[in-house]
Design an enzyme around this catalytic site. Structure first.
Site, PDB file in Angstrom:
ATOM      1  CG  ASP A 118      11.604  25.651  19.681  1.00 25.96           C
ATOM      2  OD1 ASP A 118      10.419  25.290  19.833  1.00 25.96           O
ATOM      3  OD2 ASP A 118      11.967  26.356  18.718  1.00 25.96           O
ATOM      4  CG  ASP A 144      18.197  12.797  27.804  1.00 23.87           C
ATOM      5  OD1 ASP A 144      18.317  12.479  29.000  1.00 23.87           O
ATOM      6  OD2 ASP A 144      19.159  12.965  27.039  1.00 23.87           O
TER       7      ASP A 144
HETATM    8  C1  IPM Z   1      18.804   9.762  31.410  1.00 24.01           C
HETATM    9  C2  IPM Z   1      20.213   9.547  30.913  1.00 24.01           C
HETATM   10  C3  IPM Z   1      20.210   8.377  29.924  1.00 24.01           C
HETATM   11  C4  IPM Z   1      19.384   8.797  28.727  1.00 24.01           C
HETATM   12  C5  IPM Z   1      21.599   7.879  29.482  1.00 24.01           C
HETATM   13  C6  IPM Z   1      22.461   7.505  30.655  1.00 24.01           C
HETATM   14  C7  IPM Z   1      21.484   6.746  28.515  1.00 24.01           C
HETATM   15  O1  IPM Z   1      20.708  10.726  30.380  1.00 24.01           O
HETATM   16  O2  IPM Z   1      18.208   8.819  31.943  1.00 24.01           O
HETATM   17  O3  IPM Z   1      18.294  10.885  31.285  1.00 24.01           O
HETATM   18  O4  IPM Z   1      19.874   9.473  27.795  1.00 24.01           O
HETATM   19  O5  IPM Z   1      18.194   8.464  28.709  1.00 24.01           O
HETATM   20 MG    MG Z   2      19.448  12.421  30.654  1.00 26.17          MG
END
Ligand code: IPM
Ligand code: MG
Length: 368
Positions: free
Chosen positions: A225, A249
């Site tokens: 965070d 992500d």
């Molecule tokens: C990414 C995307 C993917 C993830 C999805 C499409 C599954 O957001 O590559 O960042 O969550 O990893």
């Molecule tokens: Mg993503």
């Protein structure tokens, strides 16, 4: 001449449109640089579901395992929202990542000079920015068991599990340290060791790998965070960031916006070396399938084009040609060529997806 095999999986939404522009770059390399690729194409995500009833056919999976590199566009769309989890378009991508064991996801956030005024952050905060997020891609809460929605008494409970083994943490930490040595030699590891045991282990293992194998690299640790806050406050303090699947992500989407647009950020997902010495590899833009603009020629193909540049560098040992593509993109942006996502507040006339691809090809021609 050694052959270079590529499997192209355009996928859904804007995937096929941006991939068509990458095809132009691939053709350019064959015609103008004598660097040819043996290219095959197949379906993934919703497109594969529509044809086969599964987001990734076993034959496609087998092809992906056999080629030098996979190039993927994007998966998903509202049409598939109601599908069972097991056949959602995203499962196709997750299966590729898991079965190819692509544990190190490299997401470089670089701010091109021409876009520094366009970021939602101040010019001096982002100008010259060059950071690399290394996201663990095959484990954590994305794959941990148990998972599901169960019944408990008279209500439902949603369950996912964050799980990391020592070896999973150690191998992605090594990838980050190796990359740092070729950059500014600094790694910042991010987790939530203040609330999660998996975070405590993450921090310990990263530190152990550092002390035993990479004492020359500067290592720091941050709660994820606080890391998000620091990324927007002063991103240039970072060189390489290593983090888990879910935090990676989130943090990589955040980092993408530092560069001006999610349409700019490429990625490479790398696994262990194959028999020919090349790493198992999949390259894809960080952006999604953008169903709201799909099929309209509005999408920015740069993230996908830069993903192909990463393939040149990491799969084919063509670092100088990767730079050639990156410089061509830089030239085009400096010329003021902009897709809709790169229009600043002062507006202007955006170019189409195909025009942007053509502009990059023109800049490549000029580079010869
Ligand atoms: C990414 C995307 C993917 C993830 C999805 C499409 C599954 O957001 O590559 O960042 O969550 O990893
Ligand atoms: Mg993503």
């Amino acid at each position: 001449m050694s052959t270079r095999t590529l499997l192209i999986l355009p996928g859904d939404g804007i995937g096929p449109e941006v991939m068509a522009e990458v095809r132009k770059i691939i053709d350019w390399f064959a015609a103008k640089r004598g660097i040819a690729f043996d290219v095959s194409e197949d379906l993934v995500g919703g497109a594969a579901y529509d044809r086969y009833g599964t987001p990734l056919h076993d034959d496609t999976m087998a092809k992906a395992q056999a080629v030098d590199a996979v190039l993927l566009g994007a998966v998903g769309g509202p049409k598939y929202d109601g599908l069972d989890f097991s056949v959602k378009p995203e499962r196709g991508l997750l299966r590729l990542r898991k079965e190819m064991d692509l544990y190190a996801n490299l997401r470089p956030a670089q701010c091109f000079d021409a876009l520094a005024d366009f970021s939602s952050l101040k010019h001096e905060v982002v100008a010259g920015l060059d950071i690399m997020i290394v996201r663990e891609l095959t484990s954590g809460v994305y794959f941990g068991e148990p998972r599901g929605i169960i019944r408990e008494g008279n209500e439902r409970v949603g369950i996912n599990t964050q799980r990391y083994t020592e070896s999973e943490i150690a191998r992605v930490a090594r990838s980050a340290f190796e990359l740092a040595r070729r950059r500014s030699n600094k790694v910042c590891s991010m987790e939530k060791a203040n609330v999660m045991e998996s975070g405590v282990l993450w921090r310990e293992v990263v530190q152990e790998v550092h002390d035993a194998e990479y004492p020359d690299v500067e290592l720091s640790h941050m709660y994820a965070d606080a890391g998000a806050m620091q990324l927007t406050r002063w991103p240039k303090q970072f060189d390489v960031i290593v983090t888990d699947n879910l935090f990676g992500d989130l943090l990589s989407d955040l980092a993408a916006m530092l560069t001006g647009s999610l349409g700019m950020l490429p990625s490479a997902s790398l696994g262990a070396p194959m028999a020919n010495g090349r790493p198992k590899a999949l390259y894809e833009p960080v952006h999604g399938s953008a169903p709201d603009i799909a099929g309209q020629g509005k999408a920015n193909p740069i993230a996908c084009i830069l993903s192909f540049a990463m393939a040149l560098r990491y799969s084919f040992d063509l670092g100088e040609d990767a730079e050639r593509v990156e410089r061509a993109v830089e030239t085009v942006l400096a010329q003021g060529v902009r897709t809709a996502d790169l229009m600043g507040p002062e507006g202007g006339t955006p170019v189409s997806t195909a025009d942007m691809g053509d502009a990059v090809v023109a800049a490549l021609n000029a580079s010869l």
